[in-house]
Design an enzyme around this catalytic site. Structure first.
Site, PDB file in Angstrom:
ATOM      1  N   HIS A  92      -7.126  -5.031  -2.814  1.00 12.43           N
ATOM      2  CA  HIS A  92      -5.961  -4.373  -2.225  1.00 12.43           C
ATOM      3  C   HIS A  92      -5.404  -5.189  -1.060  1.00 12.43           C
ATOM      4  O   HIS A  92      -4.251  -5.032  -0.671  1.00 12.43           O
ATOM      5  CB  HIS A  92      -6.355  -2.971  -1.748  1.00 12.43           C
ATOM      6  CG  HIS A  92      -5.204  -2.148  -1.282  1.00 12.43           C
ATOM      7  ND1 HIS A  92      -4.135  -1.824  -2.096  1.00 12.43           N
ATOM      8  CD2 HIS A  92      -4.921  -1.582  -0.079  1.00 12.43           C
ATOM      9  CE1 HIS A  92      -3.268  -1.095  -1.423  1.00 12.43           C
ATOM     10  NE2 HIS A  92      -3.707  -0.938  -0.195  1.00 12.43           N
TER      11      HIS A  92
ATOM     12  N   ASP B  74      -7.123  -4.041  -7.899  1.00 15.49           N
ATOM     13  CA  ASP B  74      -6.739  -3.091  -6.842  1.00 15.49           C
ATOM     14  C   ASP B  74      -6.841  -1.632  -7.312  1.00 15.49           C
ATOM     15  O   ASP B  74      -6.244  -1.230  -8.304  1.00 15.49           O
ATOM     16  CB  ASP B  74      -5.301  -3.424  -6.409  1.00 15.49           C
ATOM     17  CG  ASP B  74      -4.856  -2.602  -5.221  1.00 15.49           C
ATOM     18  OD1 ASP B  74      -5.639  -1.762  -4.752  1.00 15.49           O
ATOM     19  OD2 ASP B  74      -3.714  -2.824  -4.761  1.00 15.49           O
TER      20      ASP B  74
ATOM     21  N   SER C 163       0.833  -1.201   0.000  1.00 14.92           N
ATOM     22  CA  SER C 163       0.000   0.000   0.000  1.00 14.92           C
ATOM     23  C   SER C 163       0.876   1.264   0.000  1.00 14.92           C
ATOM     24  O   SER C 163       1.843   1.337  -0.750  1.00 14.92           O
ATOM     25  CB  SER C 163      -0.929  -0.076   1.217  1.00 14.92           C
ATOM     26  OG  SER C 163      -1.915   0.910   1.145  1.00 14.92           O
TER      27      SER C 163
END
Lengths: 625, 569
Positions: free
Chosen positions: A306, A193, A131
């Protein structure tokens, strides 16, 4: 034959190779731990001689707010060799919010200590992060790579990000390509994602959604076993808004590549799905793949995906146990590779076209390299003619020497020929650099002794002529001095090749007659070098000439002191070269610019003797040549 | 497509192969490490047993490699690059102990007349040597004497692709399970399926690394990610060599001689269908019965697919999935041939340029000055022109050297007669000019003497080694072209310091002149050599073996010049 394309598609094979190494599982493992154990910070670990540094994906969301989505210049932040990033100050930009997060961690003593250890150990390093942590990992890699540039045998650095947002603009992407750092970055992006695609869109309209989304992701990431807290999730309507908003911008970007792009991908993208993975390094293809794969997703999958990297990494590293489909046996190997690759991300014909587009048009690198070698042997006579010219200048009755003869040349046929040869050689070498930067040559091309030596010899022989031409045509009055404004980029690159050359056991003196100063410098030269060992000597002299001119007319005593200091520095440098016989005899010719300058300086000093009481310390030392 | 039975192709009768296989299995019980028997058609078969002790495999290095002993294997290296092959240390030790066995030493092998040389047939053998090993076998055209039978799932041929440290834990159990002398031999109770699968997974994963890495490189991937990942992981150096016959388990066989394809198939053919099949496949990978398998597939009607460099591959019908990669590798083979074709196309230009330099040499001689000295002075524009020619030739030869360094030419290139001859001619003619250029520019003061490590251009080292290898000469015995460099080096030092070197050089010169390897222009009155020699102390000269040479050869040259001027008139 001219436009023969590379016959193989290797994006899937490369992903397969990466998947068979322990690099991805180890990286992910530490990322996961840092998400849980080190929010707003990082963890390090050493496995099998490799240092892993993982930045937590859980970062302060509030800190991001005022900046995120805005680009700010990177210059001044990184100790980069400004010459290698032309006009870096204005053009290379990164996201302000992400840069801020990086700075916060960078300035902590813990991080500084870790970096110190890494630099000391000289062992390979992996920067990684999930991330937002991935963006920090990328910035850290960029910083370390810039730092390591000045080191002779630097440790290898690689950066794996998992679902990281993009960090910078097109000039950044181009600079990374020029530095040949693309292979140091591998961004894993799962099919749906949203975060890696997010910055294609302006963030202002979706700030609130984004806040909630990040918070809910962070809660999940921060809890062991990725426990999802249902209370904090976005509603279906909000998810759908977010998805379609971003999708619109991703589509627009993919449809008209190159227009109005603030954020641009760089390095390798490894697209993962449950069926496998591919590695792509062509920026246009990456953008299209980002779109094609995302478009097949849904509002909920774009958010859940994600958090799915754990399972993707697991799949990729077990891929060797799964036989691939048998349909790949098409007769054309390139087609087969494309089919295999598009199957790996299970997204049909569109992705297939996309991969085809990424195919490099042009001969295979090795053939290119072989053809360049032929090109090199064809231009060799031009070079030899310049050598011949130099010798005849050095022996000529006017005793001007090579540099001044060319600078003051008349309109003879011979001078014109040398002028043309200089241009042809320059074109050849520019084309070499161009091909190298477009990845059309073998990856180690710039380390091959033949090319390093040939470029060095070319530089020593021809750069004085380029300098002469620059000052002859008065460019320095328009643009400024050669060293600052006029030096062609190719010479800076050749400087770098030469600096980074591996200690060749053979210096291939034959073909290229390179005289290596430094190596074997214990032996004093008994006669002057055949070529001046600092190819910028004359450019430095031209500046020194200007100082000498200025110093007599300058009235401000502070400026006078500064000028004398520069003059003296150059004088020492030049005398050092002459003493070590590292200059070619043309420097010392009776009527050369250098000889004249030395004489002018002597006269000037005699004249300024009576000033010496006023300017203490400057003229105390012996300065008579 | 060339059809034929395995026996016809390999020159070994099928019954001999089966007998050899039988003996190979039997030899594991032998105490001395090998057994010897005479097969049908009077073939003598030696069968060597393997080792079943972990100790013999144990190594401190990850892959247990060691440089090959060139005194035992003088040809197993690359010639120009002079890189020695790496082999598995454990296997080499085993070989040595057999070699030192008195009974083995008493064996006599004489190759008589037209009888074919010895051949090697293996059954499920691990990989032994690295890519240089493969290269050398191909160059010497020996690959055809090695025939390796490999069971499709047999794990043993893949073992050395994994680092020893990764399989250490299970290896003992695996060896025990495979050892015919052990009481746990092929006893499923003695080996847990966890151990078997763990072992299988590790070996296969490493095989996957090596295969995909090589495939990327072979396909010419320019992505620098490949290079960077490679610097993070250690890959096994071992590669297949010789001819492989894969036994598919259903009576079919696949015959492959391209080592790159073999590597891919070693990996792909061993893959399970999917993850759920791992345990089954792992079990199967440890139970390979070559005698049964070969009885089925070799006797009677054979079902063999021959995969050669120039054909399409119907692999998938045989249950192999490496088709696309295989074609890729075929293309790669073609790439090497393409490179060779390109290099070959330079031959006429090289010959022409060399002829021109030879002409220059002749004109210099007519002017009674050696071309070495004329070139060193660079007085005339003619000398300059030769310098350009020298550079052009250097460019062409350097390109060949560069390709050889990266093994981008066919393995047999360095033993091609035409190139060896051309290279020798080039070296004799042009190296003196390189030396002249070197000392003209006093490069010895920049970087050291021409003859120091790395001073002499590779194009001369390579071509010299080609000749020495082809004629089985001692290393360095063909170095007459560096004569001038030796002279330049010695004459820069006082006589007292170099007396021994001078005597040695004189001896060499004497020998070279006798063998016609050194041209007589070195004795011309004004030559660097003659002028220097004249400065040596009288006493030394009167005792030298070169005494009188000058007059004698000068006289000859003058006589020839007279002749030629007569002809001219």
């Amino acid at each position: 034959m001219e436009a023969e394309a590379s016959s193989f598609e290797t994006s899937e094979m490369l992903a397969r190779f990466l998947g068979s190494t322990p690099l991805l599982p180890e990286s992910w493992n530490l990322c996961g731990r840092s998400n849980v154990m080190a929010p707003q910070s990082f963890l390090t670990d050493e496995v099998g001689g490799v240092t892993y540094v993982a930045f937590s994906g859980v970062q302060s969301v509030d800190g991001l707010d005022p900046f995120c989505g805005n680009l700010v210049p990177l210059a001044g932040v990184f100790p980069v060799d400004a010459g290698m990033f032309p006009a870096l100050e204005d053009t290379v930009m990164v996201d302000a919010g992400l840069l801020h997060l990086f700075w916060t961690i960078f300035h902590t003593p813990v991080f500084q200590n870790q970096m110190f250890e890494i630099k000391k150990k000289q062992k390979p390093v992996v920067f990684t992060g999930h991330s937002i942590g991935g963006a920090i990992a990328a910035l850290s890699s960029l910083w370390l790579l810039s730092y390591l540039q000045s080191i002779s045998s630097p440790p290898t650095v690689i950066c794996f990000t998992f679902g990281s947002p993009m960090i910078g603009n097109e000039p950044l992407s181009r600079a990374i390509q020029r530095q040949r750092w693309g292979g140091n970055f591998c961004h894993l992006v799962s099919k749906f994602d949203i975060l890696p695609r997010l910055l294609f869109a302006p963030l202002a309209p979706i700030t609130t959604h984004l806040h909630n989304l990040l918070k809910s992701w962070h809660l999940t990431m921060n809890s062991p076993f990725f426990f999802q807290d249902p209370g904090n999730q976005l509603g279906d309507h909000e998810k759908s808004e977010l998805f379609h908003f971003v999708l619109g911008y991703v589509e627009a970007t993919a449809r008209s590549p190159g227009t109005n792009l603030s954020f641009v991908p760089f390095g390798n993208f490894m697209f993962c799905s449950s069926d496998g993975a591919v590695c792509v390094d062509d920026a246009t293809a990456i953008v299209r793949m980002l779109y094609l794969t995302f478009a097949s997703g849904s509002p909920s999958s774009c958010i859940d995906d994600h958090l799915e990297y754990e399972s993707y990494v697991g799949k990729i590293s077990l891929q060797f146990l799964n036989r691939t489909e048998e349909e790949i046996c098409e007769s054309n190997t390139y087609e087969a590779g494309v089919t295999l690759a598009s199957q790996s991300i299970s997204s049909g014909h569109m992705a297939k076209d996309c991969l085809k587009m990424a195919r490099r048009i042009g001969r295979t690198p090795n053939l290119n390299s072989a053809n360049l070698a032929i090109g090199l042997s064809k231009i060799t006579p031009f070079r030899a003619q310049i050598e011949w010219y130099k010798e005849s200048c050095d022996q000529s009755d006017d005793q001007l020497g090579y540099y001044d003869s060319f600078k003051l040349r008349g309109a003879s046929k011979r001078d014109f020929k040398v002028f043309m040869n200089r241009i042809k050689l320059g074109e050849f070498w520019n084309s070499v650099i161009d091909m190298l930067e477009k990845n059309q040559l073998p990856h180690d091309f710039h380390k091959r002794a033949k090319w390093v030596n040939a470029s060095q010899f070319y530089k020593l022989l021809v750069e004085p002529l380029d300098i002469a031409e620059y000052y002859r045509s008065g460019e320095h009055r328009k643009k400024g001095h050669y060293m600052k404004q006029g030096r062609p980029r190719r010479y800076k690159i050749f400087d770098k090749w030469w600096r980074e050359r591996e200690a060749f056991r053979e210096n291939d003196n034959d073909n290229n007659s390179v005289s290596i100063s430094g190596s074997g410098s214990n032996n004093r030269r008994s006669k002057f070098a055949s070529l001046t060992q600092d190819s910028c000597f004359w450019a430095k002299l031209e500046e020194a000439r200007e100082w000498v001119e200025k110093v007599s007319s300058e009235s401000d005593p502070r400026h006078v002191v500064a000028l004398w200091a520069s003059i003296e520095k150059f004088e020492q440098y030049a005398r050092g070269l002459v003493d070590r016989k590292e200059v070619s005899i043309d420097v010392l010719a009776k009527n050369s610019s250098y000889t004249i300058w030395v004489e002018e300086l002597r006269v000037l000093k005699l004249h300024s003797q009576h000033f010496s009481t006023q300017i203490p310390g400057i003229l105390d030392r012996k300065v008579v040549p | 497509m060339m059809e034929g039975s395995v026996g016809d192709r390999s020159g070994i009768n099928e019954s001999v192969i089966i007998k050899a296989c039988f003996l190979a299995v039997k030899s594991h019980k032998s105490a001395v490490g090998y057994i010897k028997e005479t097969g049908t058609d009077e073939t003598v078969i030696f069968a060597f047993s393997g080792s079943w002790s972990v100790q013999d495999f144990y190594t401190s290095k990850p892959f247990g490699e060691t440089k090959i002993d060139v005194s035992l294997f003088p040809s197993i290296k690359s010639i120009g690059n002079n890189e020695l092959a790496m082999i598995y240390h454990g296997f080499f030790c085993r070989f040595q102990s057999v070699l030192q066995n008195p009974s083995f030493q008493n064996e006599k092998y004489t190759r008589s007349g037209n009888r074919p040389p010895c051949k090697c047939v293996t059954f499920g053998s691990p990989l032994v040597g690295d890519r240089i090993f493969t290269h050398a076998l191909n160059r010497e055209n020996w690959a055809r004497f090695f025939l390796h039978f490999v069971g499709r799932h047999d794990i043993v041929p893949r073992i050395t692709l994994a680092p020893f440290s990764s399989i250490r834990n299970e290896f003992h159990h695996i060896l025990d399970f495979l050892n015919p002398n052990s009481r746990n031999f092929q006893k499923s109770s003695s080996l847990t399926s966890q151990d078997a699968s763990a072992f299988f997974n590790k070996v296969l994963k490493n095989a996957s690394s090596v295969a995909s890495h090589d495939a990327c490189n072979l396909m010419g991937s320019t992505n620098s990610l490949l290079e960077i990942i490679s610097s993070f992981v250690e890959l096994s150096p071992y590669r297949p060599s010789g001819t492989y016959i894969f036994c598919t388990g259903n009576g079919k066989m696949v015959h492959i001689s391209n080592p790159n394809s073999v590597l891919q198939i070693l990996f792909y053919s061993c893959q399970p269908d999917d993850e759920s099949q791992v345990i089954n496949t792992a079990k199967r990978s440890l139970c390979m019965d070559y005698i049964n398998e070969l009885n089925d597939s070799l006797l009677g009607m054979q079902d063999v697919v021959y995969l050669d460099d120039k054909m399409e591959i119907p692999l998938s019908s045989n249950g192999y999935d490496a088709a696309s990669i295989n074609t890729a590798l075929t293309d790669l083979g073609l790439q090497k041939l393409e490179n060779e074709r390109m290099i070959d196309s330079n031959i006429p230009i090289i010959e022409k340029t060399q002829d021109l330099i030879a002409k220059y040499k002749q004109t210099c001689e007519d002017r009674r000055i050696g071309y070495y000295d004329a070139f060193k002075m660079q007085k005339d524009s003619e000398d300059f022109r030769e310098n350009v020619r020298r550079l052009e030739l250097a460019g062409k030869w350097d390109e060949i050297v560069e390709m050889l360094k990266r093994y981008e030419l066919p393995d047999g290139f360095e033993s091609r007669k035409d190139w060896i001859e051309l290279g020798t001619k080039f070296r004799k003619l042009v190296e003196p000019l390189d030396i002249a250029n070197y000392y003209r520019h006093s490069k010895d003061e920049d970087t050291g003497t021409y003859l120091r490590d790395g001073g002499r251009p590779k194009r001369y080292k390579f071509t010299q080694r080609w000749r020495e290898h082809a004629l089985r000469l001692k290393e360095g015995s063909s170095s007459e072209t560096t004569f001038w460099a030796k002279v330049e080096q010695i004459r820069r030092k006082p006589f007292e310091e170099t007396k021994e070197q001078i005597v040695a050089l004189e001896k060499e010169v004497h020998e070279w002149v006798q063998k016609n390897e050194l041209e007589k222009d070195v004795f011309l009155e004004k030559s660097t050599f003659a002028e220097w020699w004249k400065t040596l102390p009288e006493r030394h000269r009167s005792e030298s073996c070169l005494k009188g040479f000058n007059q004698k050869y000068l006289y000859n040259i003058q006589a020839r010049l007279l002749d030629s001027s007569k002809n001219y008139q």
